[in-house]
Design an enzyme around this catalytic site. Sequence first.
Site, mmCIF file in Angstrom:
data_model
loop_
_atom_site.group_PDB
_atom_site.id
_atom_site.type_symbol
_atom_site.label_atom_id
_atom_site.label_comp_id
_atom_site.label_asym_id
_atom_site.label_seq_id
_atom_site.Cartn_x
_atom_site.Cartn_y
_atom_site.Cartn_z
ATOM 1 N N ARG A 51 0.795 -1.222 0.000
ATOM 2 C CA ARG A 51 0.000 0.000 0.000
ATOM 3 C C ARG A 51 0.835 1.284 0.000
ATOM 4 O O ARG A 51 0.562 2.208 -0.774
ATOM 5 C CB ARG A 51 -0.933 0.051 1.235
ATOM 6 C CG ARG A 51 -2.175 -0.762 1.090
ATOM 7 C CD ARG A 51 -2.561 -1.379 2.406
ATOM 8 N NE ARG A 51 -1.603 -2.393 2.714
ATOM 9 C CZ ARG A 51 -1.699 -3.667 2.270
ATOM 10 N NH1 ARG A 51 -2.752 -4.037 1.615
ATOM 11 N NH2 ARG A 51 -0.756 -4.549 2.539
ATOM 12 N N THR A 52 1.813 1.350 0.880
ATOM 13 C CA THR A 52 2.517 2.630 1.030
ATOM 14 C C THR A 52 3.253 2.978 -0.256
ATOM 15 O O THR A 52 3.134 4.088 -0.784
ATOM 16 C CB THR A 52 3.492 2.562 2.224
ATOM 17 O OG1 THR A 52 2.772 2.072 3.347
ATOM 18 C CG2 THR A 52 4.069 3.922 2.537
ATOM 19 N N LYS A 80 26.481 -4.296 -2.262
ATOM 20 C CA LYS A 80 27.950 -4.281 -2.339
ATOM 21 C C LYS A 80 28.568 -3.581 -1.129
ATOM 22 O O LYS A 80 29.776 -3.372 -1.087
ATOM 23 C CB LYS A 80 28.398 -3.535 -3.605
ATOM 24 C CG LYS A 80 27.849 -4.107 -4.898
ATOM 25 C CD LYS A 80 28.232 -3.189 -6.076
ATOM 26 C CE LYS A 80 27.353 -3.418 -7.277
ATOM 27 N NZ LYS A 80 27.413 -2.299 -8.229
ATOM 28 N N ARG A 101 11.283 3.632 3.131
ATOM 29 C CA ARG A 101 10.956 2.674 4.204
ATOM 30 C C ARG A 101 12.221 1.880 4.500
ATOM 31 O O ARG A 101 12.911 1.433 3.584
ATOM 32 C CB ARG A 101 9.830 1.728 3.790
ATOM 33 C CG ARG A 101 9.642 0.605 4.797
ATOM 34 C CD ARG A 101 8.415 -0.210 4.544
ATOM 35 N NE ARG A 101 7.206 0.544 4.801
ATOM 36 C CZ ARG A 101 5.986 0.029 4.753
ATOM 37 N NH1 ARG A 101 5.813 -1.243 4.448
ATOM 38 N NH2 ARG A 101 4.920 0.770 5.007
ATOM 39 N N HIS A 129 5.162 5.650 11.481
ATOM 40 C CA HIS A 129 4.674 5.555 10.096
ATOM 41 C C HIS A 129 3.733 6.763 9.902
ATOM 42 O O HIS A 129 2.516 6.628 9.844
ATOM 43 C CB HIS A 129 3.924 4.240 9.918
ATOM 44 C CG HIS A 129 3.647 3.836 8.499
ATOM 45 N ND1 HIS A 129 3.769 4.694 7.421
ATOM 46 C CD2 HIS A 129 3.228 2.649 7.991
ATOM 47 C CE1 HIS A 129 3.436 4.031 6.308
ATOM 48 N NE2 HIS A 129 3.116 2.795 6.635
HETATM 49 N N1 CP Z 1 -0.142 0.068 5.801
HETATM 50 C C1 CP Z 1 1.041 -0.280 5.250
HETATM 51 O O1 CP Z 1 2.098 0.250 5.604
HETATM 52 O O2 CP Z 1 0.962 -1.250 4.300
HETATM 53 P P1 CP Z 1 2.181 -1.762 3.421
HETATM 54 O O3 CP Z 1 3.146 -2.446 4.366
HETATM 55 O O4 CP Z 1 1.590 -2.701 2.428
HETATM 56 O O5 CP Z 1 2.825 -0.564 2.808
#
Ligand code: CP
Length: 302
Positions: A51-52, A80, A101, A129
């Site tokens: 999603r993110t 590397k 991320r 998050h």
């Molecule tokens: N909600 C969320 O962070 O989903 P993903 O891990 O799929 O990005």
Amino acid sequence: MENKSLVSINDYTKEEYQKILDLAEEFEVRTTQKILENYVVATLFFEPSTRTRLSFESAASRLGAKVIGFTDSASTSVKKGESLKDTILTVSKYSDIIVMRHPREGSAKYASEVSPVPIINAGDGSNQHPTQTLLDLYSIRKTQGSLDNKEVAFVGDLKFGRTVHSLVIALCSFNTTFHLVSPVELKLPSYVKKHIKESNLTYYQYTDLSDVIPKVDILYMTRIQRERFSDPIEYEKVKNSYILKNNMLNNSKDNLKILHPLPRVNEITEDVDSNPKAYYFQQAQNGVYVRQALLTTILGAK
Ligand code: CP
């Protein structure tokens, strides 16, 4: 907010959340607006995501921006031995903003300190998050009419759940009452509970989910995250702690909405999906509008 990184939900004030949510509403009405045609957005995902990453890329595409990046650092020069600093400095030469991320807590803050372009934290380990929080706030406001004075239950992995940590902190600005449902081993960290107390708000802790369902406006379910446990035996002990089934919602409030940052494993059974109180897939959709609002605000295009 313009040209500034978003590392933690604490980076924004209550007024700034509202500004992003108001702008997201505009994008929900008119999703395709080519106002970032001259920009490049980099998405660096050192950890898996559906999603993110895809909602950021969808948001950027609908705004006309180009997207570069990777979904697996094993296919990059990190393999590397390249450092995070050198990766960020390099990608900043190719892009105007970096969405990252990373599995390490604090990595987004570190990246923001070395990067000449803004960093958006798309999840750093079990820490925060913040962009998920903004879409969660948007979903609550949209379904409840306002963010103020809500009874909100958080269920599942409150210890490692970065979406929970960020959302609890944000909701402290809106006179929320918190109902915290978790196994004893996965209670909300004390620094987050301290934030609730310092905001003069109340939280209740439970191990049983059924007591809480009739009381709340929002039921925020979360996955017990296998990947956060160093000992698989500890995960096995708690993995099935909470499983929400449709018949458990019979005595819930009319306005209840069930949120979940997703992905789910088994903590919400599929018979809940057709209940009008289930809102998690619309919640994921709201991520596009909120991330459009964030990209345009930080890049100074709105
Ligand atoms: N909600 C969320 O962070 O989903 P993903 O891990 O799929 O990005």
